[in-house]
Design a protein around this motif. Structure first.
Motif, PDB file in Angstrom:
ATOM      1  N   ILE A 154      -3.095  28.461  26.633  1.00  0.00           N
ATOM      2  CA  ILE A 154      -2.476  29.657  26.070  1.00  0.00           C
ATOM      3  C   ILE A 154      -1.258  29.951  26.937  1.00  0.00           C
ATOM      4  CG2 ILE A 154      -2.738  32.092  25.479  1.00  0.00           C
ATOM      5  CD1 ILE A 154      -5.716  31.645  25.205  1.00  0.00           C
ATOM      6  N   SER A 155      -0.118  29.450  26.524  1.00  0.00           N
ATOM      7  CA  SER A 155       1.110  29.545  27.321  1.00  0.00           C
ATOM      8  C   SER A 155       0.876  29.030  28.735  1.00  0.00           C
ATOM      9  CB  SER A 155       1.619  30.992  27.365  1.00  0.00           C
ATOM     10  OG  SER A 155       1.903  31.461  26.076  1.00  0.00           O
ATOM     11  N   GLY A 156       0.132  27.956  28.854  1.00  0.00           N
ATOM     12  CA  GLY A 156      -0.205  27.386  30.149  1.00  0.00           C
ATOM     13  C   GLY A 156      -1.702  27.173  30.262  1.00  0.00           C
ATOM     14  N   PRO A 157      -2.145  26.636  31.386  1.00  0.00           N
ATOM     15  CA  PRO A 157      -3.578  26.357  31.543  1.00  0.00           C
ATOM     16  C   PRO A 157      -4.416  27.623  31.617  1.00  0.00           C
ATOM     17  CG  PRO A 157      -2.401  25.985  33.608  1.00  0.00           C
ATOM     18  CD  PRO A 157      -1.366  26.222  32.558  1.00  0.00           C
ATOM     19  N   VAL A 158      -5.681  27.467  31.273  1.00  0.00           N
ATOM     20  CA  VAL A 158      -6.683  28.531  31.380  1.00  0.00           C
ATOM     21  C   VAL A 158      -7.847  27.965  32.162  1.00  0.00           C
ATOM     22  CG1 VAL A 158      -8.269  30.035  30.127  1.00  0.00           C
ATOM     23  CG2 VAL A 158      -6.019  29.514  29.148  1.00  0.00           C
ATOM     24  N   GLY A 159      -8.259  28.664  33.227  1.00  0.00           N
ATOM     25  CA  GLY A 159      -9.396  28.178  33.984  1.00  0.00           C
ATOM     26  C   GLY A 159      -9.363  28.636  35.422  1.00  0.00           C
ATOM     27  N   ALA A 160     -10.169  27.972  36.263  1.00  0.00           N
ATOM     28  CA  ALA A 160     -10.334  28.343  37.664  1.00  0.00           C
ATOM     29  C   ALA A 160      -9.347  27.570  38.517  1.00  0.00           C
ATOM     30  CB  ALA A 160     -11.759  28.066  38.120  1.00  0.00           C
ATOM     31  N   SER A 161      -8.456  28.270  39.205  1.00  0.00           N
ATOM     32  CA  SER A 161      -7.527  27.631  40.116  1.00  0.00           C
ATOM     33  C   SER A 161      -8.258  27.186  41.380  1.00  0.00           C
ATOM     34  CB  SER A 161      -6.405  28.602  40.488  1.00  0.00           C
ATOM     35  OG  SER A 161      -5.593  28.069  41.517  1.00  0.00           O
ATOM     36  N   ALA A 162      -7.836  26.034  41.923  1.00  0.00           N
ATOM     37  CA  ALA A 162      -8.426  25.553  43.166  1.00  0.00           C
ATOM     38  C   ALA A 162      -7.848  26.275  44.377  1.00  0.00           C
ATOM     39  CB  ALA A 162      -8.199  24.054  43.307  1.00  0.00           C
ATOM     40  N   ARG A 238      -1.065  34.558  15.652  1.00  0.00           N
ATOM     41  CA  ARG A 238      -2.458  34.233  15.348  1.00  0.00           C
ATOM     42  C   ARG A 238      -2.639  32.730  15.161  1.00  0.00           C
ATOM     43  NH1 ARG A 238      -6.036  37.851  13.120  1.00  0.00           N
ATOM     44  NH2 ARG A 238      -6.490  36.501  11.352  1.00  0.00           N
ATOM     45  N   ARG A 239      -1.651  32.067  14.569  1.00  0.00           N
ATOM     46  CA  ARG A 239      -1.767  30.624  14.341  1.00  0.00           C
ATOM     47  C   ARG A 239      -1.832  29.851  15.657  1.00  0.00           C
ATOM     48  NH1 ARG A 239       1.873  31.676  10.036  1.00  0.00           N
ATOM     49  NH2 ARG A 239       3.654  31.090  11.337  1.00  0.00           N
ATOM     50  N   GLN A 240      -1.211  30.368  16.697  1.00  0.00           N
ATOM     51  CA  GLN A 240      -1.172  29.645  17.971  1.00  0.00           C
ATOM     52  C   GLN A 240      -2.552  29.482  18.593  1.00  0.00           C
ATOM     53  OE1 GLN A 240       1.785  31.143  20.723  1.00  0.00           O
ATOM     54  NE2 GLN A 240       3.267  31.491  19.081  1.00  0.00           N
ATOM     55  N   VAL A 241      -3.462  30.386  18.287  1.00  0.00           N
ATOM     56  CA  VAL A 241      -4.822  30.289  18.851  1.00  0.00           C
ATOM     57  C   VAL A 241      -5.856  30.198  17.739  1.00  0.00           C
ATOM     58  CG1 VAL A 241      -4.277  31.407  21.045  1.00  0.00           C
ATOM     59  CG2 VAL A 241      -4.897  32.812  19.063  1.00  0.00           C
ATOM     60  N   ALA A 242      -5.439  29.729  16.586  1.00  0.00           N
ATOM     61  CA  ALA A 242      -6.328  29.718  15.419  1.00  0.00           C
ATOM     62  C   ALA A 242      -7.547  28.817  15.617  1.00  0.00           C
ATOM     63  CB  ALA A 242      -5.554  29.286  14.177  1.00  0.00           C
ATOM     64  N   LYS A 243      -7.429  27.800  16.476  1.00  0.00           N
ATOM     65  CA  LYS A 243      -8.542  26.859  16.662  1.00  0.00           C
ATOM     66  C   LYS A 243      -9.579  27.352  17.663  1.00  0.00           C
ATOM     67  CE  LYS A 243      -5.872  22.739  15.428  1.00  0.00           C
ATOM     68  NZ  LYS A 243      -5.421  21.383  15.867  1.00  0.00           N
ATOM     69  N   LEU A 244      -9.295  28.449  18.346  1.00  0.00           N
ATOM     70  CA  LEU A 244     -10.260  28.969  19.310  1.00  0.00           C
ATOM     71  C   LEU A 244     -11.441  29.617  18.594  1.00  0.00           C
ATOM     72  CD1 LEU A 244      -8.147  30.616  22.145  1.00  0.00           C
ATOM     73  CD2 LEU A 244      -8.870  28.248  21.898  1.00  0.00           C
ATOM     74  N   ASP A 290       4.242  46.040  33.127  1.00  0.00           N
ATOM     75  CA  ASP A 290       5.464  45.989  32.320  1.00  0.00           C
ATOM     76  C   ASP A 290       5.170  46.066  30.822  1.00  0.00           C
ATOM     77  OD1 ASP A 290       4.329  43.452  32.212  1.00  0.00           O
ATOM     78  OD2 ASP A 290       6.168  42.381  32.759  1.00  0.00           O
ATOM     79  N   HIS A 291       4.007  45.606  30.418  1.00  0.00           N
ATOM     80  CA  HIS A 291       3.568  45.708  29.015  1.00  0.00           C
ATOM     81  C   HIS A 291       2.122  45.275  28.944  1.00  0.00           C
ATOM     82  CE1 HIS A 291       3.880  41.306  28.745  1.00  0.00           C
ATOM     83  NE2 HIS A 291       5.059  41.428  29.342  1.00  0.00           N
ATOM     84  N   GLY A 292       1.555  45.338  27.766  1.00  0.00           N
ATOM     85  CA  GLY A 292       0.157  44.996  27.592  1.00  0.00           C
ATOM     86  C   GLY A 292      -0.059  43.547  27.188  1.00  0.00           C
ATOM     87  N   GLU A 293      -1.227  43.267  26.664  1.00  0.00           N
ATOM     88  CA  GLU A 293      -1.667  41.914  26.296  1.00  0.00           C
ATOM     89  C   GLU A 293      -2.622  42.048  25.114  1.00  0.00           C
ATOM     90  OE1 GLU A 293      -3.233  38.479  25.623  1.00  0.00           O
ATOM     91  OE2 GLU A 293      -1.985  38.316  27.422  1.00  0.00           O
ATOM     92  N   MET A 294      -2.523  41.167  24.139  1.00  0.00           N
ATOM     93  CA  MET A 294      -3.401  41.253  22.974  1.00  0.00           C
ATOM     94  C   MET A 294      -4.875  41.119  23.361  1.00  0.00           C
ATOM     95  SD  MET A 294      -1.636  42.073  20.391  1.00  0.00           S
ATOM     96  CE  MET A 294      -2.948  41.934  19.180  1.00  0.00           C
ATOM     97  N   MET A 295      -5.184  40.268  24.327  1.00  0.00           N
ATOM     98  CA  MET A 295      -6.541  40.184  24.896  1.00  0.00           C
ATOM     99  C   MET A 295      -7.611  40.046  23.808  1.00  0.00           C
ATOM    100  SD  MET A 295      -8.162  42.647  27.886  1.00  0.00           S
ATOM    101  CE  MET A 295      -9.088  43.737  26.775  1.00  0.00           C
ATOM    102  N   ALA A 296      -7.377  39.123  22.890  1.00  0.00           N
ATOM    103  CA  ALA A 296      -8.298  38.786  21.796  1.00  0.00           C
ATOM    104  C   ALA A 296      -8.333  39.828  20.690  1.00  0.00           C
ATOM    105  CB  ALA A 296      -9.720  38.514  22.299  1.00  0.00           C
ATOM    106  N   GLU A 297      -7.569  40.910  20.813  1.00  0.00           N
ATOM    107  CA  GLU A 297      -7.494  41.849  19.696  1.00  0.00           C
ATOM    108  C   GLU A 297      -6.811  41.164  18.519  1.00  0.00           C
ATOM    109  OE1 GLU A 297      -6.357  45.872  20.383  1.00  0.00           O
ATOM    110  OE2 GLU A 297      -6.912  45.814  22.504  1.00  0.00           O
ATOM    111  N   GLN A 298      -7.386  41.355  17.331  1.00  0.00           N
ATOM    112  CA  GLN A 298      -6.854  40.754  16.111  1.00  0.00           C
ATOM    113  C   GLN A 298      -6.732  39.231  16.249  1.00  0.00           C
ATOM    114  OE1 GLN A 298      -3.250  42.918  15.170  1.00  0.00           O
ATOM    115  NE2 GLN A 298      -4.272  44.882  15.358  1.00  0.00           N
ATOM    116  N   ARG A 299      -7.632  38.645  17.065  1.00  0.00           N
ATOM    117  CA  ARG A 299      -7.677  37.199  17.333  1.00  0.00           C
ATOM    118  C   ARG A 299      -6.355  36.677  17.896  1.00  0.00           C
ATOM    119  NH1 ARG A 299     -11.773  33.641  15.087  1.00  0.00           N
ATOM    120  NH2 ARG A 299     -13.445  34.862  14.137  1.00  0.00           N
TER     121      ARG A 299
END
Length: 494
Positions: A154-162, A238-244, A290-299
């Motif tokens: 999602i605009s870069g990797p998602v996960g646990a940084s080492a 919404r299309r960018q994360v439609a497969k999640l 500086d602004h918010g985040e959709m954070m799974a709202e409305q997928r």
């Protein structure tokens, strides 16, 4: 208030510390009612100060929102409307005025400016480049160099940084702020600590990456909202994360909460340093984003050329013991446009006449004063990409003008924020409401561009200043002048 006038008398002046995160959904804090996330430092600030529950940004994107925060002016006035655009160097950034008054100034963390920071009033600058050089000097990769990543991005990797906390930008910048506070503890200071997160890439360090069990997290109530008439920008998002899958969204949410908690941990370290240095009682601390985040709202995740509540609402907490009553919540329609006049007034410095925001100090101090009934937000350039989306909002209703370029044409949406659907579905049952005429008139005004009055000086001392020439743009980089032509200004007071 320990204003700058008291400095000459030997009294302690008021210090200002702005702590800012990037892309923080206002619902991702314990003090805003979320029982699943751990944010004890943010909750502490709210318990010891005042929280504004209806705060908004005036542009839901990093660069233009930060320019508004530092200048107290709307994007259509200062001219920076999109990321990657050269900063409006003729504008007055509030750290410039603090520096002129004898304050030590710093920007530590993500600043998202494209001019040397001393031009905007910062004497000391620790940004991403210095963080990367620090990691190389330690023989370690940066926080994205190694980690356990999910199979999607999602605009870069998602996960646990080492990276451990000291080698993650979040912890590194907190360490640098602590050093700077120690070095300037005997001077008046105006500091900015700006974290790169919980903005994507969503990659917290351990133990925060493992703090939340995805299966136990609750997706937003509007996760499954159904519409067949999405504005084109939202449909694209919404299309960018439609497969999640829902399970994927919960896992991303766990990392987002983890990164927010890591930021909160480092805020706690900075607050503890203020306590240890004896600076708590004369330091105005403000936390915002500086602004918010959709954070799974409305997928959805991240943000786009739109004005949903998830991306325009921001945290806004202020603390100053003895001056700001503890544990208060205010619901006035404040915004990031109000931050510059607030800190300038608090320090006894003159606010530039072209500032369009209002000082929040009376509200912070618990006073009942007349305040705006309508708040504005805008994002995008007219005729570019998805166009310019404009929003006017009261406590009860919101009207959005979506330019809807690349589609069938503009869409105006009226939302009943007090109704069961909030801003998830436009209000189709009632096209007339007490706020609609006000909102339509406000959106119409915000949609117009006006040249500034020639008789308003650019500088608070009342003398017209020769504009500072902007640096040459980098290859492929837009400039505000190149897109906009002459500066445009409109004061919004409703």
């Amino acid at each position: 208030w320990g204003t700058v006038e008291k400095l000459a008398a030997g009294d302690k002046p008021l210090n200002v510390l702005l702590i800012m995160s990037d892309q923080h959904n206002v619902r991702a804090m314990g003090c805003s009612g979320n029982l699943e996330i751990k944010t004890p430092a943010m909750d502490r600030l709210a318990a010891e100060g005042v929280r504004f529950s209806s705060a908004t940004c005036q542009t839901g994107q990093c660069c233009p929102s930060r320019a508004t925060l530092f200048t107290g002016r709307y994007a259509h006035s200062h001219g920076l409307r999109w990321n990657g655009v050269t900063d409006p160097v003729a504008e007055v950034y509030y750290p410039e005025l603090f520096r002129e008054a004898g304050y030590a100034t710093c920007s530590i963390g993500k600043h998202h400016m494209f001019v040397p920071l001393d031009k905007n009033g910062f004497d000391h600058d620790i940004s991403m480049g210095k963080y990367n050089r620090f990691c190389r000097s330690q023989g370690k990769p940066n926080w994205l160099g190694s980690g356990k990543w999910q199979p999607y991005r999602i605009s870069g990797p998602v996960g646990a940084s080492a990276a451990d906390n000291d080698h993650h930008p979040t912890g590194y910048w907190a360490n640098e702020m602590i050093k700077w506070l120690r070095a300037n503890k005997d001077k008046p200071f105006c500091g900015v600590l700006s974290f790169y997160g919980p903005h994507t890439p969503i990659c917290p360090s351990r133990p925060w990456a493992d703090m939340y069990d995805p299966a136990k997290l609750t997706l937003p109530g509007n996760f499954d909202v159904k519409r067949n008439d999405w504005p084109v920008a939202m449909a694209s998002q919404r299309r960018q994360v439609a497969k999640l899958t829902p399970a994927d969204h919960r896992r991303v949410l766990a990392y987002y909460y983890g990164l927010t908690s890591q930021i909160d941990h480092n805020i706690s370290r900075v607050l503890a340093e203020l306590d240890a240095l004896g600076l708590k009682d004369n330091t105005l601390v403000i936390y915002t984003a500086d602004h918010g985040e959709m954070m799974a709202e409305q997928r959805c995740w991240t943000k786009t050329v739109a004005c949903p509540e998830a991306t325009i609402r921001v945290p806004m907490i202020a603390r100053l013991p003895g001056a700001i009553p503890a544990g208060k919540v205010r619901d006035e329609l404040v915004g990031l446009v109000d931050l510059a006049p607030t800190v300038l007034t608090a320090a006894g410095l003159k606010t530039p006449p072209k500032v369009q925001g209002e000082s929040m100090l009376p509200l912070m101090k618990g006073k009942d004063v007349a305040w705006r009934k309508t708040v504005f937000s805008e994002i995008g350039y007219p005729g570019k990409h998805h166009g310019r989306c404009v929003m006017a909002r009261t406590h009860k209703h919101k009207l959005i003008h979506n330019p809807n370029l690349r589609a069938e044409g503009p869409i105006d949406e009226l939302f009943d924020l007090a109704g069961p659907m909030g801003d998830d579905q436009p209000d189709r049952q009632s096209q007339v409401c007490g706020d609609r005429c006000r909102l339509e008139e406000a959106v119409g005004r915000l949609g117009q561009d006006h040249r500034p009055r020639a008789d308003v000086p650019d500088h608070p001392r009342g003398q017209a200043q020769t504009p500072k020439p902007p640096p040459p743009p980098r290859p492929g980089q837009m400039t505000a002048a190149g897109v906009l032509g002459p500066e445009r200004q409109r004061t919004m007071r409703c």
